[in-house]
Write a protein that holds these residues in place. Structure first.
Motif, PDB file in Angstrom:
ATOM      1  N   LYS A  61       0.830  -1.203   0.000  1.00 20.95           N
ATOM      2  CA  LYS A  61       0.000   0.000   0.000  1.00 20.95           C
ATOM      3  C   LYS A  61       0.868   1.258   0.000  1.00 20.95           C
ATOM      4  CE  LYS A  61      -3.616   2.260   2.742  1.00 20.95           C
ATOM      5  NZ  LYS A  61      -4.442   2.157   3.973  1.00 20.95           N
ATOM      6  N   ILE A  62       1.907   1.253   0.854  1.00 18.90           N
ATOM      7  CA  ILE A  62       2.804   2.406   0.950  1.00 18.90           C
ATOM      8  C   ILE A  62       3.574   2.588  -0.355  1.00 18.90           C
ATOM      9  CG2 ILE A  62       4.880   3.293   2.092  1.00 18.90           C
ATOM     10  CD1 ILE A  62       3.841   1.954   4.661  1.00 18.90           C
ATOM     11  N   SER A  63       4.063   1.489  -0.929  1.00 19.55           N
ATOM     12  CA  SER A  63       4.834   1.559  -2.177  1.00 19.55           C
ATOM     13  C   SER A  63       4.004   2.154  -3.302  1.00 19.55           C
ATOM     14  CB  SER A  63       5.314   0.161  -2.575  1.00 19.55           C
ATOM     15  OG  SER A  63       6.205  -0.359  -1.618  1.00 19.55           O
ATOM     16  N   LYS A  64       2.758   1.710  -3.416  1.00 18.73           N
ATOM     17  CA  LYS A  64       1.873   2.224  -4.475  1.00 18.73           C
ATOM     18  C   LYS A  64       1.597   3.709  -4.271  1.00 18.73           C
ATOM     19  CE  LYS A  64      -2.454   1.342  -6.907  1.00 18.73           C
ATOM     20  NZ  LYS A  64      -3.616   0.445  -7.045  1.00 18.73           N
ATOM     21  N   LYS A  65       1.329   4.097  -3.022  1.00 18.39           N
ATOM     22  CA  LYS A  65       1.023   5.498  -2.722  1.00 18.39           C
ATOM     23  C   LYS A  65       2.219   6.391  -3.034  1.00 18.39           C
ATOM     24  CE  LYS A  65      -0.484   8.583   0.988  1.00 18.39           C
ATOM     25  NZ  LYS A  65      -0.835   8.703   2.423  1.00 18.39           N
ATOM     26  N   LEU A  66       3.415   5.966  -2.621  1.00 12.59           N
ATOM     27  CA  LEU A  66       4.619   6.766  -2.866  1.00 12.59           C
ATOM     28  C   LEU A  66       4.891   6.906  -4.362  1.00 12.59           C
ATOM     29  CD1 LEU A  66       7.027   5.451  -0.075  1.00 12.59           C
ATOM     30  CD2 LEU A  66       5.873   7.668  -0.173  1.00 12.59           C
ATOM     31  N   TYR A  67       4.696   5.810  -5.093  1.00 18.77           N
ATOM     32  CA  TYR A  67       4.926   5.856  -6.541  1.00 18.77           C
ATOM     33  C   TYR A  67       3.954   6.823  -7.203  1.00 18.77           C
ATOM     34  CZ  TYR A  67       5.165   4.537 -11.427  1.00 18.77           C
ATOM     35  OH  TYR A  67       5.281   4.580 -12.794  1.00 18.77           O
ATOM     36  N   GLN A  68       2.686   6.728  -6.838  1.00 20.80           N
ATOM     37  CA  GLN A  68       1.675   7.592  -7.452  1.00 20.80           C
ATOM     38  C   GLN A  68       1.925   9.063  -7.141  1.00 20.80           C
ATOM     39  OE1 GLN A  68      -1.805   5.666  -5.828  1.00 20.80           O
ATOM     40  NE2 GLN A  68      -2.140   4.467  -7.682  1.00 20.80           N
ATOM     41  N   GLU A  69       2.371   9.347  -5.916  1.00 22.41           N
ATOM     42  CA  GLU A  69       2.678  10.727  -5.544  1.00 22.41           C
ATOM     43  C   GLU A  69       3.877  11.245  -6.328  1.00 22.41           C
ATOM     44  OE1 GLU A  69       3.233  10.614  -1.349  1.00 22.41           O
ATOM     45  OE2 GLU A  69       1.073  10.659  -0.899  1.00 22.41           O
ATOM     46  N   TYR A  70       4.865  10.366  -6.497  1.00 18.70           N
ATOM     47  CA  TYR A  70       6.073  10.753  -7.249  1.00 18.70           C
ATOM     48  C   TYR A  70       5.735  11.045  -8.712  1.00 18.70           C
ATOM     49  CZ  TYR A  70      10.378  10.124  -9.884  1.00 18.70           C
ATOM     50  OH  TYR A  70      11.412  10.284 -10.763  1.00 18.70           O
ATOM     51  N   ILE A  71       4.931  10.169  -9.316  1.00 15.80           N
ATOM     52  CA  ILE A  71       4.555  10.345 -10.722  1.00 15.80           C
ATOM     53  C   ILE A  71       3.729  11.606 -10.904  1.00 15.80           C
ATOM     54  CG2 ILE A  71       3.119   9.422 -12.580  1.00 15.80           C
ATOM     55  CD1 ILE A  71       5.867   8.129 -12.342  1.00 15.80           C
ATOM     56  N   LYS A  72       2.803  11.859 -10.005  1.00 11.45           N
ATOM     57  CA  LYS A  72       1.959  13.046 -10.096  1.00 11.45           C
ATOM     58  C   LYS A  72       2.803  14.313 -10.032  1.00 11.45           C
ATOM     59  CE  LYS A  72      -2.024  15.312  -7.977  1.00 11.45           C
ATOM     60  NZ  LYS A  72      -3.023  15.264  -6.871  1.00 11.45           N
ATOM     61  N   LYS A  73       3.755  14.336  -9.102  1.00 10.23           N
ATOM     62  CA  LYS A  73       4.633  15.500  -8.944  1.00 10.23           C
ATOM     63  C   LYS A  73       5.515  15.684 -10.182  1.00 10.23           C
ATOM     64  CE  LYS A  73       8.091  17.421  -5.738  1.00 10.23           C
ATOM     65  NZ  LYS A  73       9.228  17.521  -6.647  1.00 10.23           N
ATOM     66  N   SER A  74       6.100  14.572 -10.667  1.00 11.59           N
ATOM     67  CA  SER A  74       6.986  14.631 -11.827  1.00 11.59           C
ATOM     68  C   SER A  74       6.236  15.074 -13.082  1.00 11.59           C
ATOM     69  CB  SER A  74       7.624  13.259 -12.078  1.00 11.59           C
ATOM     70  OG  SER A  74       8.403  12.860 -10.971  1.00 11.59           O
ATOM     71  N   SER A  75       5.044  14.520 -13.298  1.00  8.58           N
ATOM     72  CA  SER A  75       4.257  14.875 -14.479  1.00  8.58           C
ATOM     73  C   SER A  75       3.869  16.346 -14.458  1.00  8.58           C
ATOM     74  CB  SER A  75       2.996  14.009 -14.549  1.00  8.58           C
ATOM     75  OG  SER A  75       3.332  12.652 -14.717  1.00  8.58           O
ATOM     76  N   THR A  76       3.484  16.825 -13.278  1.00  8.53           N
ATOM     77  CA  THR A  76       3.102  18.239 -13.151  1.00  8.53           C
ATOM     78  C   THR A  76       4.266  19.147 -13.507  1.00  8.53           C
ATOM     79  OG1 THR A  76       1.500  17.724 -11.412  1.00  8.53           O
ATOM     80  CG2 THR A  76       2.246  20.011 -11.567  1.00  8.53           C
ATOM     81  N   GLU A  77       5.457  18.794 -13.020  1.00  9.77           N
ATOM     82  CA  GLU A  77       6.646  19.602 -13.292  1.00  9.77           C
ATOM     83  C   GLU A  77       7.003  19.576 -14.780  1.00  9.77           C
ATOM     84  OE1 GLU A  77       9.561  17.961 -10.694  1.00  9.77           O
ATOM     85  OE2 GLU A  77       8.800  19.003  -8.913  1.00  9.77           O
ATOM     86  N   LEU A  78       6.898  18.402 -15.396  1.00 10.02           N
ATOM     87  CA  LEU A  78       7.234  18.281 -16.818  1.00 10.02           C
ATOM     88  C   LEU A  78       6.241  19.032 -17.698  1.00 10.02           C
ATOM     89  CD1 LEU A  78       8.222  14.499 -16.927  1.00 10.02           C
ATOM     90  CD2 LEU A  78       9.746  16.428 -17.355  1.00 10.02           C
ATOM     91  N   LEU A  79       4.965  18.953 -17.353  1.00  9.18           N
ATOM     92  CA  LEU A  79       3.934  19.611 -18.155  1.00  9.18           C
ATOM     93  C   LEU A  79       4.031  21.134 -18.102  1.00  9.18           C
ATOM     94  CD1 LEU A  79       0.863  17.321 -17.380  1.00  9.18           C
ATOM     95  CD2 LEU A  79       1.988  17.623 -19.600  1.00  9.18           C
ATOM     96  N   GLU A  80       4.619  21.648 -17.032  1.00 11.75           N
ATOM     97  CA  GLU A  80       4.766  23.102 -16.910  1.00 11.75           C
ATOM     98  C   GLU A  80       5.641  23.683 -18.010  1.00 11.75           C
ATOM     99  OE1 GLU A  80       6.269  23.763 -13.026  1.00 11.75           O
ATOM    100  OE2 GLU A  80       4.325  23.531 -12.022  1.00 11.75           O
TER     101      GLU A  80
END
Length: 230
Positions: A61-80
């Motif tokens: 559960k923790i691994s999935k949550k951390l991965y999803q948070e990381y991807i969301k943050k990374s995608s937001t930064e790249l899309l900017e």
């Protein structure tokens, strides 16, 4: 990875295989064979209930949550930094690619196993439990290399990616298909690696208990499994 520096202690002659793990008694400890058998079963039940059965689902559960948070943050930064005309196409690309990567890595996590490998009685009412985790060795896994191979197989150049909004859906669908295949292939070829951690248990008022509360013990196990005992 670093080795776990295990405490060395002198073991007596009561070592034997029981339920796929070894049981030892430290030299000089006075405990009968029947007590060793009974206490080993009680310790096994305790560790399975309080550590293994709780760690595995919580760890996933923790691994999935951390991965999803990381991807969301990374995608937001790249899309900017992407031109407005490309944002929608780029977002779809990031979402689909990250989902493929997530599904494949979570499959590796799902196949992780944690078992008791050894119980050592340090005293009559004190024992050390050695846990072993068996999982794919992803330390040197190269995601960028797999992306490059999928691009090449789908016949997509990086110049085309600069104009992703113009790329055909069929071509991108082929890329996603090849990417998923490549991930499965590479992960399947990885070797399994064993990592170890140790916890202590004590018998208090006739009942075996973890020396620390669950959260403290879990932190120790997590730290232990971040190292490798060759």
């Amino acid at each position: 990875m670093k080795k776990i520096l295990l405490e060395l202690f002198i073991l007596g002659t009561l070592g034997m295989a029981q339920s796929n793990y070894e049981v030892y008694v430290k030299s000089g400890v006075k405990i009968s064979q029947s007590e060793v058998d009974k206490d080993s079963k009680e310790i096994t039940n305790l560790v399975n209930k309080e550590i293994i059965e709780r760690y595995v689902p919580e760890g996933k559960k923790i691994s999935k949550k951390l991965y999803q948070e990381y991807i969301k943050k990374s995608s937001t930064e790249l899309l900017e930094n992407i031109p407005k005309r490309q944002k929608q196409a780029a977002k779809e690309y990031f979402d689909k690619t990250s989902k493929i990567i997530e599904n494949n890595f979570l499959n590796v996590i799902d196949n992780l196993t944690i078992l008791i490998s050894e119980i050592s009685f340090l005293e009559k009412n004190k024992a050390k439990v050695r846990l072993v985790s068996n999982s794919k060795d992803i330390d040197d896994f190269d995601t960028d290399e797999i992306l490059d191979e999928a691009f090449e197989k789908a016949n997509i150049s990086y110049k085309e990616m600069d104009n992703i909004e113009k790329m055909s859906k069929a071509k991108l669908d082929n890329f996603y298909k090849y990417l998923d295949e490549k991930f499965k292939e590479k992960l399947n070829d990885l070797d399994y690696v064993e990592t170890y951690s140790e916890i202590e248990v004590k018998k208090i008022n006739g009942k075996w208990e973890l020396e620390y509360d669950f959260n403290t013990s879990l932190n120790e196990i997590m730290n232990g499994f971040n190292t490798n005992d060759d």
